[in-house]
Design an enzyme around this catalytic site. Structure first.
Site, PDB file in Angstrom:
ATOM      1  N   GLY A 147       0.797  -1.215   0.000  1.00 20.97           N
ATOM      2  CA  GLY A 147       0.000   0.000   0.000  1.00 20.97           C
ATOM      3  C   GLY A 147       0.835   1.274   0.000  1.00 20.97           C
ATOM      4  O   GLY A 147       0.471   2.267  -0.635  1.00 20.97           O
ATOM      5  N   ASN A 148       1.979   1.243   0.682  1.00 19.27           N
ATOM      6  CA  ASN A 148       2.805   2.450   0.782  1.00 19.27           C
ATOM      7  C   ASN A 148       3.412   2.900  -0.529  1.00 19.27           C
ATOM      8  O   ASN A 148       3.968   3.981  -0.616  1.00 19.27           O
ATOM      9  CB  ASN A 148       3.960   2.219   1.764  1.00 19.27           C
ATOM     10  CG  ASN A 148       3.486   2.375   3.181  1.00 19.27           C
ATOM     11  OD1 ASN A 148       2.319   2.672   3.410  1.00 19.27           O
ATOM     12  ND2 ASN A 148       4.374   2.182   4.121  1.00 19.27           N
TER      13      ASN A 148
ATOM     14  N   LYS B 226     -13.189  -8.760   7.539  1.00 20.71           N
ATOM     15  CA  LYS B 226     -12.310  -7.675   7.086  1.00 20.71           C
ATOM     16  C   LYS B 226     -13.077  -6.345   7.117  1.00 20.71           C
ATOM     17  O   LYS B 226     -14.077  -6.167   6.434  1.00 20.71           O
ATOM     18  CB  LYS B 226     -11.855  -8.012   5.661  1.00 20.71           C
ATOM     19  CG  LYS B 226     -11.179  -6.907   4.937  1.00 20.71           C
ATOM     20  CD  LYS B 226      -9.683  -7.084   4.916  1.00 20.71           C
ATOM     21  CE  LYS B 226      -9.042  -5.900   4.239  1.00 20.71           C
ATOM     22  NZ  LYS B 226      -7.790  -5.512   4.789  1.00 20.71           N
TER      23      LYS B 226
ATOM     24  N   LYS C 198      -4.147  -9.012  -1.248  1.00 22.47           N
ATOM     25  CA  LYS C 198      -3.298  -8.872  -2.437  1.00 22.47           C
ATOM     26  C   LYS C 198      -2.063  -9.776  -2.392  1.00 22.47           C
ATOM     27  O   LYS C 198      -1.550 -10.176  -3.447  1.00 22.47           O
ATOM     28  CB  LYS C 198      -2.904  -7.412  -2.668  1.00 22.47           C
ATOM     29  CG  LYS C 198      -1.897  -6.831  -1.688  1.00 22.47           C
ATOM     30  CD  LYS C 198      -0.535  -6.641  -2.320  1.00 22.47           C
ATOM     31  CE  LYS C 198       0.489  -6.011  -1.430  1.00 22.47           C
ATOM     32  NZ  LYS C 198       0.524  -6.217  -0.012  1.00 22.47           N
TER      33      LYS C 198
ATOM     34  N   LYS D 284       1.570 -12.152   4.000  1.00 22.75           N
ATOM     35  CA  LYS D 284       2.779 -12.255   3.163  1.00 22.75           C
ATOM     36  C   LYS D 284       3.443 -13.614   3.370  1.00 22.75           C
ATOM     37  O   LYS D 284       3.904 -14.248   2.421  1.00 22.75           O
ATOM     38  CB  LYS D 284       3.766 -11.129   3.496  1.00 22.75           C
ATOM     39  CG  LYS D 284       3.185  -9.749   3.223  1.00 22.75           C
ATOM     40  CD  LYS D 284       4.186  -8.660   3.467  1.00 22.75           C
ATOM     41  CE  LYS D 284       3.493  -7.331   3.685  1.00 22.75           C
ATOM     42  NZ  LYS D 284       2.445  -7.003   2.717  1.00 22.75           N
TER      43      LYS D 284
HETATM   44  P1  ADP Z   1       1.587  -3.768   2.809  1.00 30.97           P
HETATM   45  O1  ADP Z   1       0.783  -2.568   2.484  1.00 30.97           O
HETATM   46  O2  ADP Z   1       2.938  -3.739   2.169  1.00 30.97           O
HETATM   47  O3  ADP Z   1       0.860  -5.059   2.616  1.00 30.97           O
HETATM   48  P2  ADP Z   1       1.286  -4.175   5.686  1.00 30.97           P
HETATM   49  O4  ADP Z   1       1.160  -3.029   6.610  1.00 30.97           O
HETATM   50  O5  ADP Z   1       0.102  -4.997   5.401  1.00 30.97           O
HETATM   51  O6  ADP Z   1       1.956  -3.603   4.342  1.00 30.97           O
HETATM   52  O7  ADP Z   1       2.444  -5.163   6.226  1.00 30.97           O
HETATM   53  C1  ADP Z   1       3.754  -4.694   6.474  1.00 30.97           C
HETATM   54  C2  ADP Z   1       3.917  -4.332   7.937  1.00 30.97           C
HETATM   55  O8  ADP Z   1       3.914  -5.499   8.730  1.00 30.97           O
HETATM   56  C3  ADP Z   1       5.231  -3.680   8.309  1.00 30.97           C
HETATM   57  O9  ADP Z   1       5.209  -2.299   8.089  1.00 30.97           O
HETATM   58  C4  ADP Z   1       5.380  -4.018   9.812  1.00 30.97           C
HETATM   59  O10 ADP Z   1       4.942  -2.925  10.583  1.00 30.97           O
HETATM   60  C5  ADP Z   1       4.385  -5.131  10.034  1.00 30.97           C
HETATM   61  N1  ADP Z   1       4.898  -6.360  10.671  1.00 30.97           N
HETATM   62  C6  ADP Z   1       4.144  -7.121  11.486  1.00 30.97           C
HETATM   63  N2  ADP Z   1       4.824  -8.183  11.900  1.00 30.97           N
HETATM   64  C7  ADP Z   1       6.045  -8.123  11.327  1.00 30.97           C
HETATM   65  C8  ADP Z   1       7.185  -8.970  11.373  1.00 30.97           C
HETATM   66  N3  ADP Z   1       7.198 -10.100  12.084  1.00 30.97           N
HETATM   67  N4  ADP Z   1       8.286  -8.595  10.688  1.00 30.97           N
HETATM   68  C9  ADP Z   1       8.273  -7.458   9.967  1.00 30.97           C
HETATM   69  N5  ADP Z   1       7.208  -6.620   9.870  1.00 30.97           N
HETATM   70  C10 ADP Z   1       6.093  -6.945  10.536  1.00 30.97           C
HETATM   71 MG    MG Z   2      -0.909  -5.647   3.684  1.00 24.90          MG
END
Ligand code: ADP
Ligand code: MG
Length: 316
Positions: A13-14, A131, A216, A278
């Site tokens: 998203g970023n 969700k 996604k 992920k």
């Molecule tokens: P995206 O929009 O890329 O899907 P998300 O916010 O859904 O991003 O997921 C990424 C975030 O997950 C990171 O910014 C971090 O804050 C968080 N996060 C949670 N658990 C972990 C972990 N174990 N290791 C790294 N990041 C983590």
């Molecule tokens: Mg995400």
């Protein structure tokens, strides 16, 4: 490095809406351009590429616009709004990438494919939506929308009431063959935006939309598997996946085998709304023949593929 390998790059998203930066279209374009370095580097290395992306903030805004226009313009179902954001965001990524490739003299066509994703009508997630999407409402407003528009609504912690939708597990991208053919001929394809539009096949064999959203990361893994990609690059806001994330004894992971990451997942290191999907996507992809999953930040895409940055997850 010349290669004919296929990589799927999932933009978080970023990439397009950055927290703390005003969410205007001008800024969305600027953010998009900044997130393309890794894609361009991999294109230069000769990778066949598919780019997928999230749409959380964008579909939230589309829902808001739809609500503000109720009674004035036709009410749009969630599936159409997801398709709209896939189109709009695809356009921004496509054009930014075309201009950048032209400037760097890399001759690769770019196109966007609005992607329907097949889910199962009997996916248990559909009966139990979890969700949260869109705006916050008072309890009374929420119950009114539930009545008049058939929504499921729930209280979101102490912040107010919200609509909840299902997040079913996708099993196939409807245009998988088309994507595969394009990609194998060198076209960079933007697909599966926002996780794609969830559809199922009804008793008569027709596609039918479901009011739901697809994660996604999972959509990216399904597309990657179906087009025979060897690499899934998940680009997000952290450089590495960590154990005990955010704790004083946080430990970043450089490389990890499939069975080990599954163990960490079971131990609860990866929360459902962020890192969890992920890791699930990584497991799904590697268990279905993928060679490598990288999870890292936007500017490390190429370094992670060549083993110099990020977290790399591989089969046992
Ligand atoms: P995206 O929009 O890329 O899907 P998300 O916010 O859904 O991003 O997921 C990424 C975030 O997950 C990171 O910014 C971090 O804050 C968080 N996060 C949670 N658990 C972990 C972990 N174990 N290791 C790294 N990041 C983590
Ligand atoms: Mg995400």
């Amino acid at each position: 490095m010349a290669t004919n390998k296929t990589a799927v790059i999932a933009l978080g998203g970023n990439a397009i809406t950055v927290p703390g930066i005003e969410d205007t279209i001008t800024n969305q374009f600027a953010n998009t351009r900044r997130s393309l370095d890794g894609i361009v580097a991999l294109a230069r290395d000769g990778f066949n590429l598919v780019v997928t992306h999230g749409n959380g903030p964008q579909v939230g805004n589309a829902l808001l616009r739809n609500e503000l226009a109720l009674g004035k313009a036709p009410d749009l179902p969630l599936g159409v709004l997801v398709a709209d954001t896939e189109g709009g965001m695809g356009y921004m990524i496509e054009q930014s990438l075309q201009n950048r490739l032209r400037r760097e003299k890399i001759k690769r066509p770019v196109t966007t494919i609005i992607t329907q994703m097949l889910v199962r009508a009997d996916d248990p997630a559909i009966k139990n939506p979890t969700k949260y999407i869109g705006q916050f409402y008072s309890e009374q407003e929420a119950r009114e929308f539930a009545e008049t528009r058939g929504w499921q609504v729930k209280k979101d912690a102490n912040r107010g009431w919200r609509r909840v939708v299902a997040s079913p597990v996708p099993y196939k991208a409807v245009p998988a063959e088309i994507i595969r053919n394009l990609v194998e001929n060198g076209t960079i394809v933007i697909a599966g935006g926002g996780g794609g539009i969830p559809v199922y096949i009804d008793e008569k064999g027709n596609f039918e939309g479901v009011d739901a959203v697809i994660d996604k990361d999972l959509a990216s893994a399904v597309i990657a598997r179906e087009i025979g990609a060897s690499i899934l690059c998940i680009l997000t806001s952290v450089d590495k996946v960590a154990l005990r994330y955010g704790e004083p004894d946080q430990q970043d992971l450089d490389t990890c085998k499939l069975s080990q990451i599954k163990k960490y997942f079971d131990e609860g290191h990866f929360p459902p709304g962020s890192m969890g999907p992920k890791i699930k996507a990584a497991v799904m992809f590697l268990e279905n023949g993928g060679d490598l999953v990288t999870i890292t930040s936007f500017n490390n895409a190429r370094e992670a593929v060549s083993g110099k940055a990020g977290t790399r997850i591989m089969p046992d």
